[in-house]
Design an enzyme around this catalytic site. Sequence first.
Site, PDB file in Angstrom:
ATOM      1  N   ASP A 105       0.869  -1.187   0.000  1.00  9.78           N
ATOM      2  CA  ASP A 105       0.000   0.000   0.000  1.00  9.78           C
ATOM      3  C   ASP A 105       0.903   1.234   0.000  1.00  9.78           C
ATOM      4  O   ASP A 105       1.477   1.580  -1.034  1.00  9.78           O
ATOM      5  CB  ASP A 105      -0.913  -0.099   1.229  1.00  9.78           C
ATOM      6  CG  ASP A 105      -1.963   0.989   1.298  1.00  9.78           C
ATOM      7  OD1 ASP A 105      -2.520   1.342   0.258  1.00  9.78           O
ATOM      8  OD2 ASP A 105      -2.239   1.485   2.411  1.00  9.78           O
ATOM      9  N   ASP A 161      -8.286  -7.480   6.398  1.00 11.69           N
ATOM     10  CA  ASP A 161      -9.357  -7.185   7.334  1.00 11.69           C
ATOM     11  C   ASP A 161      -9.726  -5.714   7.333  1.00 11.69           C
ATOM     12  O   ASP A 161      -8.975  -4.855   6.872  1.00 11.69           O
ATOM     13  CB  ASP A 161      -8.921  -7.553   8.761  1.00 11.69           C
ATOM     14  CG  ASP A 161      -7.923  -6.535   9.323  1.00 11.69           C
ATOM     15  OD1 ASP A 161      -6.896  -6.299   8.657  1.00 11.69           O
ATOM     16  OD2 ASP A 161      -8.183  -5.963  10.394  1.00 11.69           O
TER      17      ASP A 161
HETATM   18  P1  IMP Z   1       1.641  -0.165   4.009  1.00 18.05           P
HETATM   19  O1  IMP Z   1       2.695  -0.168   5.072  1.00 18.05           O
HETATM   20  O2  IMP Z   1       0.893   1.135   3.941  1.00 18.05           O
HETATM   21  O3  IMP Z   1       2.129  -0.628   2.654  1.00 18.05           O
HETATM   22  O4  IMP Z   1       0.520  -1.118   4.502  1.00 18.05           O
HETATM   23  C1  IMP Z   1       0.693  -2.432   4.593  1.00 18.05           C
HETATM   24  C2  IMP Z   1      -0.391  -3.081   5.402  1.00 18.05           C
HETATM   25  O5  IMP Z   1      -1.573  -2.281   5.562  1.00 18.05           O
HETATM   26  C3  IMP Z   1      -0.827  -4.312   4.667  1.00 18.05           C
HETATM   27  O6  IMP Z   1       0.008  -5.396   4.955  1.00 18.05           O
HETATM   28  C4  IMP Z   1      -2.233  -4.493   5.153  1.00 18.05           C
HETATM   29  O7  IMP Z   1      -2.219  -5.251   6.337  1.00 18.05           O
HETATM   30  C5  IMP Z   1      -2.732  -3.083   5.438  1.00 18.05           C
HETATM   31  N1  IMP Z   1      -3.559  -2.595   4.321  1.00 18.05           N
HETATM   32  C6  IMP Z   1      -3.206  -1.727   3.355  1.00 18.05           C
HETATM   33  N2  IMP Z   1      -4.202  -1.519   2.468  1.00 18.05           N
HETATM   34  C7  IMP Z   1      -5.217  -2.317   2.886  1.00 18.05           C
HETATM   35  C8  IMP Z   1      -6.549  -2.576   2.366  1.00 18.05           C
HETATM   36  O8  IMP Z   1      -7.013  -2.069   1.334  1.00 18.05           O
HETATM   37  N3  IMP Z   1      -7.293  -3.444   3.090  1.00 18.05           N
HETATM   38  C9  IMP Z   1      -6.837  -4.058   4.234  1.00 18.05           C
HETATM   39  N4  IMP Z   1      -5.613  -3.860   4.725  1.00 18.05           N
HETATM   40  C10 IMP Z   1      -4.808  -2.989   4.066  1.00 18.05           C
END
Ligand code: IMP
Length: 177
Positions: A105, A161
């Site tokens: 993300d 989730d």
């Molecule tokens: P990042 O550090 O922003 O890349 O986020 C990573 C984590 O955020 C992922 O491993 C997910 O657990 C959670 N996450 C990010 N986007 C989503 C989504 O659309 N639905 C559910 N969980 C998300």
Amino acid sequence: MTDRSSIAIRISSAEIAARIEELAHDIQAAMAEDTLMVPILTGSFVFAADLVRALARAGADWPLDFMTLSSYGAGTQSSGKIDIVRDLREPVSGRSVLVIDDILDTGRTLLFARNLLRERGARDVKICALLDKPARRTVDLAADFVGFAVTDEFLVGYGLDKAGRYRGLPYIGAIES
Ligand code: IMP
Ligand code: MG
């Protein structure tokens, strides 16, 4: 609790299963014999369970160890700070590591994981994310293996989730209210 929301399917279980077979063949061909698989809990547990079995079918029988990282808490907004909630037990020094996660993300979680594993002396760190949301990226990071690129909407199911719910759905969907 009244819950009027419904889920619109974005990626079906059949699409997920077919893509995981392809990913497993690509990963098996690209990674070394001494690879350690590191799923990032909690979101990756369903994907990792299917991916390790697809990898076994593709001829890769690698050890696995989990790491729990948290960035989101109970909400849908990333806090920006990453905590190691549960660390690895396996040494990574000198090894090839495949980091497995549900979704890339903002990229902060997987950048943190990759930097940590490199600091600990991993020889090679590659990232496999089932989903990639490039529009949301705030750091410079690309996954080496991606299941599906998705648009910027909050997704649930297949391990993902919202406040602890929907992880058991067999497909990936968006909540419609
Ligand atoms: P990042 O550090 O922003 O890349 O986020 C990573 C984590 O955020 C992922 O491993 C997910 O657990 C959670 N996450 C990010 N986007 C989503 C989504 O659309 N639905 C559910 N969980 C998300
Ligand atoms: Mg996660």
